[in-house]
Design a protein around this motif. Structure first.
Motif, PDB file in Angstrom:
ATOM      1  N   GLY A 150       7.840  -0.502  -0.477  1.00  0.00           N
ATOM      2  CA  GLY A 150       6.960  -1.360   0.312  1.00  0.00           C
ATOM      3  C   GLY A 150       5.664  -0.658   0.655  1.00  0.00           C
ATOM      4  O   GLY A 150       5.547   0.560   0.561  1.00  0.00           O
ATOM      5  N   GLU A 151       4.696  -1.441   1.076  1.00  0.00           N
ATOM      6  CA  GLU A 151       3.393  -0.893   1.443  1.00  0.00           C
ATOM      7  C   GLU A 151       3.511  -0.018   2.690  1.00  0.00           C
ATOM      8  O   GLU A 151       4.488  -0.109   3.442  1.00  0.00           O
ATOM      9  N   LEU A 166      13.935  10.913   2.843  1.00  0.00           N
ATOM     10  CA  LEU A 166      12.816  11.493   2.087  1.00  0.00           C
ATOM     11  C   LEU A 166      11.759  10.418   1.866  1.00  0.00           C
ATOM     12  O   LEU A 166      11.878   9.564   0.985  1.00  0.00           O
ATOM     13  N   ASP A 167      10.717  10.463   2.685  1.00  0.00           N
ATOM     14  CA  ASP A 167       9.636   9.485   2.631  1.00  0.00           C
ATOM     15  C   ASP A 167       8.592   9.919   1.597  1.00  0.00           C
ATOM     16  O   ASP A 167       8.357  11.113   1.410  1.00  0.00           O
ATOM     17  N   GLU A 168       7.956   8.945   0.952  1.00  0.00           N
ATOM     18  CA  GLU A 168       6.949   9.204  -0.092  1.00  0.00           C
ATOM     19  C   GLU A 168       7.526  10.071  -1.205  1.00  0.00           C
ATOM     20  O   GLU A 168       6.930  11.076  -1.614  1.00  0.00           O
ATOM     21  N   THR A 178       9.068   4.862  -0.770  1.00  0.00           N
ATOM     22  CA  THR A 178       7.766   5.091  -1.404  1.00  0.00           C
ATOM     23  C   THR A 178       6.981   3.789  -1.423  1.00  0.00           C
ATOM     24  O   THR A 178       7.566   2.698  -1.379  1.00  0.00           O
ATOM     25  N   ASN A 179       5.658   3.913  -1.473  1.00  0.00           N
ATOM     26  CA  ASN A 179       4.817   2.733  -1.688  1.00  0.00           C
ATOM     27  C   ASN A 179       4.294   2.721  -3.123  1.00  0.00           C
ATOM     28  O   ASN A 179       3.491   1.879  -3.495  1.00  0.00           O
ATOM     29  N   ASN A 217       5.618  -7.279   2.994  1.00  0.00           N
ATOM     30  CA  ASN A 217       4.466  -6.918   3.814  1.00  0.00           C
ATOM     31  C   ASN A 217       4.268  -7.970   4.906  1.00  0.00           C
ATOM     32  O   ASN A 217       4.888  -9.044   4.882  1.00  0.00           O
ATOM     33  N   LEU A 218       3.436  -7.671   5.868  1.00  0.00           N
ATOM     34  CA  LEU A 218       3.294  -8.538   7.034  1.00  0.00           C
ATOM     35  C   LEU A 218       2.692  -9.890   6.681  1.00  0.00           C
ATOM     36  O   LEU A 218       3.030 -10.900   7.302  1.00  0.00           O
TER      37      LEU A 218
END
Length: 447
Positions: free
Chosen positions: A178-179, A248-250, A290-291, A320-321
């Motif tokens: 996602g973003e 683990l982000d990104e 991840t984006n 996304n929003l």
């Protein structure tokens, strides 16, 4: 001695104090952060999980009353009422210590401190923090964990929440896509809270914020003497999550040579520190986010195919929003209540016209941008009437009339981030900046 998994924040305008306190406490706790400007405390606490704060009482030259420390302690308490705060001062008056303790400080340290006393005080504060978190785990919805995002009327988001309920009790690897600003951290935390590991550590590792030279040491740890500054054995962030969950982000930012090491860890559940041949058995659950388009990264040989298939046992696409219009009113009112309390403006409300204005905007920064928009609006509103300070929609073709260099720089950074869907590495390359330089500018413009 194994380090305790805890994040300590030290706030002092004396760089020597920050350095010496950090070096000492880093021996005992997994993460120690420093701030030299107290005005950055609130922003830091909204973006990081902190277990205890070590706060100086005097920040202005010539003013040694300790009132600065008492003021910032109250600001912290408004945001995180149960976060332990240890106050430090070079002017150890008994009356000031008593006042500080009466106002909610967990302890009082006189500078120069005794190292053993400092450790004992911080260690006790961490234990208190953990006890408070366990007591409130199911009774209260905390601002820090942002559980408001879990309440949704969006069919897309409801589907994600259903998946989380089903997957959480297992140890399956989960990949959140996602973003930026869509709430991937919140959902990872929710997966942990609903799992059998809920009472064990939840360790968040933002790979987008680490320089490549630190990746291996921070993730996997190192043996004393592994490199010039390795003065002692160090357990990496993954090892400190033993029996818990690693987020683990990104993940798309992980260098290829470390992708191989991570793949081996996921497959064999064995970890080797940098400079060490010994293998350590490790029991953790992995969640990734991840984006970036990892399938494209695989075709471009920037991401290992075998690792990709290992990390996405279950893959969730976070909407996304702008695709969650039903939730904008709920989220906006949550933020409004939060900042009404923080800035003491209880009479502010969003009427129907203002809500429609929020819904009509595209929110490229998603929930995080909505949060910042409402906060700015509350700060700059009168006591009785809220005036929305809406961002300019970047999709519009409005003529740029402000030729101020800083304003133009902010616009270019926003456009680069939107073009590359929040990918810091690609945006930095497009702008001709290093990733570190782009991060500094993003912090400057609060992006």
């Amino acid at each position: 001695m194994r380090k305790k998994e805890a994040h300590i924040l030290i706030v002092d305008d004396d760089e020597d104090i920050l350095f010496s306190a950090r070096v000492w406490l880093k021996k005992f706790f997994s993460e120690v952060s420093c701030l030299s400007q107290p005005k950055n405390i609130i922003k830091f606490l909204t973006e990081h999980q902190v277990d205890a704060v070590l706060l100086d009482m005097n920040f202005r030259k010539g003013f040694e009353s300790g009132q600065d420390g008492l003021y910032w302690m109250q600001e912290i308490k408004m945001l995180e009422p149960q976060l332990p705060i240890i106050l430090m001062t070079a002017y150890g008056e008994v009356e000031l210590a008593v006042e500080a303790l009466k106002n909610g400080a967990s302890d009082f340290i006189l500078k120069p401190w005794n190292n053993e006393k400092l450790y004992a005080s911080v260690n006790l504060a961490v234990d208190i923090s953990r006890k408070n978190k366990k007591l409130n785990q199911w009774e209260n919805v905390s601002v820090k964990t942002n559980q408001y995002q879990l309440k949704t009327q969006s069919s897309e988001m409801q589907e994600v929440m259903d998946q989380i309920t089903k997957v959480a009790p297992t140890d399956a690897n989960v990949l959140l896509l996602g973003e930026n600003g869509t709430g991937k951290y919140v959902l990872a935390e929710r997966l942990h809270e609903l799992s059998e590991r809920k009472n064990q550590p939840f360790v968040h590792i933002d790979l987008g914020s680490l320089s490549e030279s630190l990746f291996e040491a921070e993730l996997f740890g190192y043996k004393k003497g592994a490199f010039t500054d390795a003065q002692h054995d160090y357990a990496g962030k993954i090892e400190n999550a033993e029996n818990g969950t690693v987020f683990l982000d990104e993940i798309g930012n992980l260098p290829l040579h470390l992708q191989t090491k991570l793949l081996s860890l996921i497959q064999n559940r064995k970890l080797s520190r940098l400079g060490e041949s010994k293998e350590r058995l490790l029991d953790v659950r992995f969640i990734f986010a991840t984006n970036e388009n990892l399938k494209k990264a695989v075709t471009e040989n920037r991401f290992r195919k075998d690792l990709y298939y290992r990390i996405n046992t279950v893959e969730m696409q976070i909407p996304n929003l702008r695709n969650r219009l039903e939730d904008i009113s709920t989220l906006a009112n949550y933020f409004l209540e939060k900042y009404k309390q923080k800035y003491q403006k209880p009479l502010l409300n969003l009427n129907e016209n203002l809500t429609e204005e929020l819904i009509s905007y595209s929110w490229p920064g998603n929930i995080r941008e909505l949060d910042h928009c409402i906060e700015r609006s509350v700060i700059l509103s009168s006591e009785n009437t809220i005036k929305l300070l809406m961002p300019q929609d970047e999709d519009s073709d409005k003529t740029i009339t402000n030729l101020n260099i800083e304003a133009m720089e902010e616009i270019l950074i926003k456009k680069a981030l939107k073009k590359h869907r929040g990918n810091i590495s690609l945006a930095a390359e497009d702008l001709g900046l290093s990733r570190a330089a782009l991060y500094r500018r993003m912090e400057k413009f609060e992006l």
